[in-house]
Motif scaffolding. Structure first.
Motif, mmCIF file in Angstrom:
data_model
loop_
_atom_site.group_PDB
_atom_site.id
_atom_site.type_symbol
_atom_site.label_atom_id
_atom_site.label_comp_id
_atom_site.label_asym_id
_atom_site.label_seq_id
_atom_site.Cartn_x
_atom_site.Cartn_y
_atom_site.Cartn_z
ATOM 1 N N LYS A 1 0.824 -1.153 0.033
ATOM 2 C CA LYS A 1 -0.228 -0.049 0.052
ATOM 3 C C LYS A 1 0.784 1.182 -0.023
ATOM 4 C CE LYS A 1 -3.771 -2.220 2.501
ATOM 5 N NZ LYS A 1 -4.440 -2.067 3.788
ATOM 6 N N GLU B 1 0.363 5.143 0.850
ATOM 7 C CA GLU B 1 -0.745 6.141 1.814
ATOM 8 C C GLU B 1 -2.104 5.417 1.877
ATOM 9 O OE1 GLU B 1 -0.363 9.644 -0.464
ATOM 10 O OE2 GLU B 1 1.507 9.959 0.081
ATOM 11 N N ASP B 2 -2.095 4.192 2.162
ATOM 12 C CA ASP B 2 -3.186 3.496 2.550
ATOM 13 C C ASP B 2 -3.952 3.020 1.264
ATOM 14 O OD1 ASP B 2 -2.869 3.175 5.235
ATOM 15 O OD2 ASP B 2 -3.849 5.055 5.675
ATOM 16 N N GLU B 3 -3.432 2.969 0.016
ATOM 17 C CA GLU B 3 -4.090 2.643 -0.979
ATOM 18 C C GLU B 3 -3.403 1.489 -1.661
ATOM 19 O OE1 GLU B 3 -5.468 4.237 -5.615
ATOM 20 O OE2 GLU B 3 -4.586 5.573 -4.077
ATOM 21 N N ARG B 4 -4.151 0.314 -1.843
ATOM 22 C CA ARG B 4 -3.504 -0.897 -2.363
ATOM 23 C C ARG B 4 -2.842 -0.669 -3.955
ATOM 24 N NH1 ARG B 4 -5.027 -7.142 -1.144
ATOM 25 N NH2 ARG B 4 -3.385 -8.044 -2.496
ATOM 26 N N MET B 5 -1.673 -0.995 -3.989
ATOM 27 C CA MET B 5 -1.058 -0.904 -5.366
ATOM 28 C C MET B 5 -0.532 -2.149 -6.072
ATOM 29 S SD MET B 5 -1.348 2.403 -5.780
ATOM 30 C CE MET B 5 -0.338 2.700 -7.285
ATOM 31 N N GLN C 1 4.667 2.793 -11.593
ATOM 32 C CA GLN C 1 3.532 2.717 -10.656
ATOM 33 C C GLN C 1 2.112 2.589 -11.338
ATOM 34 O OE1 GLN C 1 4.143 5.027 -7.119
ATOM 35 N NE2 GLN C 1 2.416 5.944 -7.617
ATOM 36 N N ARG C 2 1.126 1.561 -10.563
ATOM 37 C CA ARG C 2 -0.163 1.439 -11.050
ATOM 38 C C ARG C 2 -0.876 0.553 -9.743
ATOM 39 N NH1 ARG C 2 2.279 -2.419 -14.573
ATOM 40 N NH2 ARG C 2 1.996 -4.570 -14.058
ATOM 41 N N ALA C 3 -2.086 0.850 -10.106
ATOM 42 C CA ALA C 3 -2.842 -0.018 -8.839
ATOM 43 C C ALA C 3 -3.365 -1.096 -9.676
ATOM 44 C CB ALA C 3 -4.228 1.049 -8.500
#
Length: 212
Positions: free
Chosen positions: A68, A70-74, A113-115
């Motif tokens: 993660k 900043e608390d966003e899964r990537m 970088q990507r989710a």
């Protein structure tokens, strides 16, 4: 040398340093990783830090709790100083020296970088929907085949007519076998039931002459 520091709550921080030309650094709970992270939320082979042109990336390896930013899964994170990164529930700090930054700046960096893509889930309603029966295609100018109900109706009608005809013939031949002509043989020669009926129809007033 790039520095990676792993912080697990309730345990001492684990700092690691690697040569700038190190291509892959594997991280996870299993002891065969380059960085062993003793944390229940970390998978056996959780993620990999990879050296690419112009920098480093952190790539998830289909872990349960993911990585993660900043608390966003990537799925992939471009590593830079000061990023708030989580591996499962373990915090990861990444640091480059000024000299390393200058060396990497000479390389052409393409962001990776990507989710992760959302996984498609079939709804319960879609699973319950019946599959529509296939309809036979009809070419232009060619009539569609008759429905089976129309064919069955025509066949039943023909069978009924045939049975009725056979019943009438059976009735006639039954009556003919028992028929005796009312005309004497010397005046009129009987032609059977049908002949007598036809003769009576043509000459209703003519009666047979009985000789005394």
């Amino acid at each position: 040398m790039p520095r990676v520091c792993i912080n697990v709550q309730g345990k001492n921080a684990q700092p690691y340093r690697f040569a700038l030309d190190r291509k892959v650094v594997r991280m996870g709970r299993s002891t065969d990783n380059d960085i062993v992270i003793d944390c229940p939320s970390v998978s056996s082979h959780h993620c990999e830090m990879k050296r690419i042109e112009g920098g480093y990336i952190l790539e998830d390896k289909d872990s349960t709790n993911g990585i993660k930013l900043e608390d966003e899964r990537m799925e992939i994170i471009d590593l830079e100083n000061g990023l708030d990164i989580l591996v499962g529930d373990a915090a990861l700090d990444f640091e480059l020296t000024d000299k390393e930054k200058d060396a990497l700046s000479d390389e052409e960096h393409v962001p990776k970088q990507r989710a992760p893509l959302p996984k498609k889930k079939e709804s319960k309603e879609a699973r319950k929907l019946p599959v529509a029966p296939s309809t036979p295609s009809v070419r232009p100018g060619i009539p569609a085949p008759l429905a089976s109900t129309q064919t069955d109706t025509g066949s039943n009608f023909a069978i009924t007519i045939g049975l009725l005809f056979l019943a009438l013939m059976a009735f006639y031949f039954g009556m003919a076998s028992k028929h005796t002509s009312t005309y004497p043989s010397n005046e009129y020669s009987s032609k059977g039931l049908w002949g007598d009926m036809w003769s009576n129809g043509i000459s209703p007033k003519k009666k047979p002459v009985v000789s005394e």
